[in-house]
Design an enzyme around this catalytic site. Structure first.
Site, short mmCIF file in Angstrom:
data_model
loop_
_atom_site.label_atom_id
_atom_site.label_comp_id
_atom_site.label_asym_id
_atom_site.label_seq_id
_atom_site.Cartn_x
_atom_site.Cartn_y
_atom_site.Cartn_z
CD GLU A 123 51.62 0.35 110.61
OE1 GLU A 123 52.41 -0.39 110.03
OE2 GLU A 123 50.49 0.63 110.14
N GLY A 178 58.27 -5.86 106.00
CA GLY A 178 59.22 -6.96 106.15
C GLY A 178 60.43 -6.73 105.26
CG MET A 195 50.42 -6.83 103.57
SD MET A 195 49.60 -7.77 104.88
CE MET A 195 48.13 -8.35 104.03
CD GLU A 196 48.95 -1.96 104.37
OE1 GLU A 196 50.16 -1.68 104.44
OE2 GLU A 196 48.42 -2.85 105.06
CG ASP A 239 58.37 -8.71 109.42
OD1 ASP A 239 58.48 -9.37 108.37
OD2 ASP A 239 57.59 -7.74 109.52
N1 SAH Z 1 49.14 -10.28 112.58
C1 SAH Z 1 48.88 -8.90 112.29
C2 SAH Z 1 48.78 -8.80 110.80
C3 SAH Z 1 49.10 -7.46 110.28
S1 SAH Z 1 49.43 -7.57 108.59
C4 SAH Z 1 47.65 -8.46 113.01
O1 SAH Z 1 46.92 -9.34 113.46
O2 SAH Z 1 47.39 -7.25 113.17
C5 SAH Z 1 50.97 -6.77 108.49
C6 SAH Z 1 50.95 -5.28 108.37
O3 SAH Z 1 52.27 -4.82 108.47
C7 SAH Z 1 50.45 -4.78 107.03
O4 SAH Z 1 49.81 -3.56 107.19
C8 SAH Z 1 51.72 -4.70 106.18
O5 SAH Z 1 51.74 -3.54 105.39
C9 SAH Z 1 52.87 -4.65 107.18
N2 SAH Z 1 53.89 -5.72 107.11
C10 SAH Z 1 54.91 -5.83 108.00
N3 SAH Z 1 55.66 -6.92 107.75
C11 SAH Z 1 55.11 -7.53 106.67
C12 SAH Z 1 55.42 -8.74 105.97
N4 SAH Z 1 56.42 -9.52 106.35
N5 SAH Z 1 54.63 -9.08 104.91
C13 SAH Z 1 53.59 -8.30 104.56
N6 SAH Z 1 53.24 -7.17 105.22
C14 SAH Z 1 53.98 -6.78 106.27
#
Ligand code: SAH
Length: 259
Positions: free
Chosen positions: A11, A77, A191-192, A215
């Protein structure tokens, strides 16, 4: 100086690559990159994923550096019906959807603060939203023809409103529907953001969050997510946050360093 924060490398990588004079300060396993972007003093850092990691990073930033304002950038998301992959959400308020100390405190309220929804700074957010609208006017220039086709980014839009955060990657239709039912005005989930907003509130430092929709927080979220982050997320951050930094001081000189 301004703080620019993202959760993940993808990012922020493109923006970091444009920092000519960065100097690394390492604290608690995090690299704080101090230098200039578009001539402005900045510190950039990856918060890592999740509310605790992000809050720790924000607290270190605000305690160790002279931060006038903090901008969080990254992906999220989409929850709102009309919030599609490739759109941008600029938060007006942020809430932790997994915080519930009821019946002692109202659901979602952060105990002892009296707040469930933490406000983003209006002036910062206005400026970022304006630049985002300009960037989205030409999606092919922004991400290239292939990515624009692949992710269906044809007429991306900027939305402003509620951004919700919690320690879960929301990747089922069921969970996303439950969040929409509980918080119908939520535009997107990540998530932050709300954790960082809470820390900025405590330190009285203006805060803004800009999230690109990676997404739809549904059953296909995981598949969309990995490829989107790799191919698109850093270009959005570079264009929007970089473009905003290039505009100048954003009226910050009119404020005391900590309001
Ligand atoms: N599978 C990824 C997980 C990343 S977690 C990996 O292995 O790296 C997702 C990150 O993108 C978090 O920092 C969150 O802030 C953001 N994010 C994007 N889409 C999200 C969703 N549907 N739910 C929660 N966080 C999401």
């Amino acid at each position: 100086m301004l703080a620019i924060v993202a959760a993940m490398h993808e990012e922020l990588s493109a923006l970091l690559a444009t920092m000519p004079d960065e100097e690394r300060v390492r604290v608690a396993g995090r690299d704080f990159w101090v230098g200039h972007l578009h001539g402005q003093p900045v510190v950039c850092v990856l918060s890592r994923i999740g509310k605790v990691a992000a809050a720790t990073t924000a607290a270190i930033l605000l305690e160790r550096f002279d931060i006038e304002a903090l901008v969080f950038t990254g992906v999220a998301g989409g929850l709102g019906d009309h919030v599609q992959v490739g759109d941008v959400v600029v938060a007006t308020r942020l809430l932790q959807h997994d915080l519930d100390a009821s019946p002692i405190f109202p659901k979602y309220e952060v105990p002892l603060t009296g707040h469930a929804r933490f406000a983003a700074d209006t002036a910062l957010s206005d400026g970022l939203a304006q630049v985002a609208r300009e960037c989205l006017a030409d999606p092919v220039a922004l991400v290239g023809a292939a990515a624009s086709r692949r992710f269906g980014i044809h007429e991306p839009r900027v939305h402003r409103g509620l951004l919700i955060s919690g320690d879960r990657f929301v990747s089922t239709e069921l969970e996303s529907r439950m969040l929409r039912d509980a918080l119908p005005d939520a535009l997107a989930v990540e998530m932050e953001g709300a954790a960082v907003a809470q820390v900025c509130h405590d330190f009285k430092v203006p805060f803004a969050a800009v999230r690109t929709i990676s997404d739809r927080a549904d059953d296909s979220a995981h598949a969309d997510f990995m490829s989107f982050v790799a191919g698109v997320a850093s270009r959005y951050s570079l264009a929007i946050v970089g473009g905003w930094l290039a505009l100048g001081r954003h009226g910050l000189e009119h404020r005391s360093s900590k309001i």
